[in-house]
Every structure is written in C-alpha cells, then in structure tokens.
Design a protein around this motif. Sequence first.
Motif: not given
Length: 442
Positions: A148, A277, A286, A289-291, A293-294, A339, A341-342, A345
Amino acid sequence: KKNDDDWMTLLLIRMLYVAYYAANGFLHPFIPEYYAWKGFGGKNVGILGSLSPFITFLVGPMWGVISDSWQAPYFILYTTMTVTLAGQILVAAIDNPYVIMGLVSLKSIFVAPTRSIIDSLVLHHIHDRKSFGRMRLWGLIGSGIGTSLGGYFLEDATILKMSSWGDEHTMGLPGTFAGLVQRLAGYPFLFFAHAMLHIPLFLVMRWLQKSHLSETSEPEPKTEATASDNNDASNSVRTREILWSVAKNRDAIIFFLLVYAMGVAGGVADNFTYARFREMGASSAVMGSSRLFSSTAGAIMFWFSGDLSALLGTNYVMLLSLLLVSLRFWLYASVEYSWTAYLGEALRGLTFGCYWSSATVSASELAPKEARSTMLLILNGAYNGIGRSTGAIAGGYIESISGSKAIFQCGYLVYLAMVCVHATYLYVRHERQIPSDKEKQQ
C-alpha cells in the motif's frame, strides 16, 4: 508451563513476519510493472517472472538438505537475504535485459529457502500447530502495509516528476536535495526503501535468535554417544527417501498437484493482475491500497484457518481454494471497473489464507521432524517454484497474443474445471482428510 508459548517469542515472530513481508511487499508486486516501464514486452516480463520460481523449484531440495544437515537456520537466513538484497539492488542499476536475467537467476538461488526456513523456525517455536495461521497472518499484514505504501509513493513520485520542483532554477542545498529526490522518485525509490527496510528485519532476526539461544542455553548435557546418535539420526534422513515416500503416496501426490495448481494461479496473479488493473483504469495508488484489502482478508482467514482445516480437512480446503481462484479470475475477466481491484484482491487474500496454513502444516507432517525444512522446501518449490514459473510463462504467452484479459478468461474456466474434477474425486473417495491427518488422529 512447558507447553505455553512465551509471549516475547510470539511477539518477535509477529515482528519477523511483518518486517520480512513489508520489505518485500514494498517492491516485489511492482517488479512486473518496473520491467514494463523499462520497455520489456509481455513475453520478456513473463520469462523474467518465471525465472525465480523455476530456480526455486530446482534448488529448493538442495537448500533443504543443507538446512537440515547444518542445523544453522539463522546463518543461512542472514547469508541468503544479504546476497538476495545485493542482487536486487544491481537489478535496479542495470538496463540490459540479459544481464538482468542473469542477476535474477543468481539471486533466485539464494532467495529460495528464506520463506520455508522462516516457517520452519516458527513451527519450531510454537507448540500448538493450530496457532501457526495466527502467526502467519502477520506476514499478510506486513505485505499489505508495504505494498500500500509502495503504491502511494509510486503515485506521488509520478506527480513529483511532472512538477518543476528540483529543476535547474532551484539553487544551493535545497536544489541538490530536490534533485536527489527526483532522481530517486518512482521505481528507484522502491528499490531504495526495500533495502532500508532490511535493517529492522535483520534486527528482529537477531533478537529472535538470541531468544532461541536463551531457550536452549541449559540443555541436558550431551555425551559423545548421544551426539553420535543425533548425528546418525540426522544423516539417516535423505531427500531421496523422503521424495520416494511421497511418490508412493497417492493422496500426497494429489496434494502437491493441487499446491502446484495454486502456484500457477499465483504466478498469473503476480505478473499480470496489475496489468489488468491498468486496463481497467486503476492508478498506482489504487493498486497499492487494494493489496491492503488482500492482506486484511487474508489475515482474517489465517486467524480461522486452523479451525477451518480441522472442520473440513485438507482436501476440502484445497477444493474451496480452487473455487475462490476461479471466482477471482472470472471477476478480473468480466468486470471493467477499477473498484474490481479491491474485491479481487480481497478474494486473493481469502484464498491464500484459506489454504496456505493448512498446506504448510500438512506438508510438515509428511516427513520426520529432522527433515521438516526439506519437506517445506518441496512445498515451497511446488507453489512458489514450478507453479509460479508455469503461471508466469503461460500468462506471458497468452498476454502477448490476446492481452491480459484473455489470461483471466482462460484461467477461470480452467480452474472451474479443476473444481469439478477434484469434487468428483472426493465424492468417489468419500474422504475428508489426507492420510497423514488420519494417521495423526489414530
């Protein structure tokens, strides 16, 4: 109590996982993008992405023998991490793709044992195997934080390079500092930060080593006979014997084939998810930051992984993991919004947390305690080695012909078919656990 895990040791284990995966998460997810930034095509990106996993698969058993024979895991970790870091820095300083291939191959030889040895150390330090997932989740937290931050720094660096700050009109010390910042901005800064983050990593390793030495500072005195017996027992464990015992076990073979399949999915995701992505219009911020969420989803799954494995058994955990991979690939192939991506992930983290803890514990129980590192390196070779290598090469080939979207279109169909095949096998066999789990219960 003897079977109680020391709180300081558990804290150091958490810090070790956070430090190691934060250092790697700050850079490694952006390596394929870095190669593309240098002008390498899809095939070259796929080949470069496949080198490290393939070499890991080749040299993993060798490192397992060395680790089990020497019984010096910290020395091996210090050495391999230092050489790997030096190779990574050289990759950042060189533009020739063939020289980069040579450097990637060299550092891959030394990076091969690190994750398996760390997991083996953790399994040695904790008494309750079910708590391994709750320790391993801190690696995902570290990876999420590192990736992130790396994504945000990469996005800010793009803005900084477009600005006039640090140009020739800025004089004196501020101008020199500004120029240095602009030269480091972007991908070079990710390599620099990756190197700097190894400082706290080495400090935590040293503290954990001191803790390990204090635990064993007053062992029972060893006579020459006991020392000889220990050496004989250690020498009696041979990689060939372990491989042969695994080769004769049908369910163990199926287990490693499923791990290999998960590695293929990991190789595809590592090298081509961010390219997909980009097609969706997602920014570096994005993607970074999606990582997170992962990591959050994976941490939650790791926390419950011990209970989930006990409830379902390893075979059904693997079946669920294959289903999650198919769902995630379908999402990447079918949805055109950033979105995604979120959500994608988050599914990636759930998948990894679902099966890795169960797979690590199951693999460690397939061999004697003295050969645990070897068996974990075989597991690592199947997943991070030949599996990821296959995924990177296959993905690069498809991407060069039809684009990154086609990778995930093919992927979700393949993994959906694997779900059907494995479900049929489980239905016919009427099994809930692999033999090693059943033998332990008996």
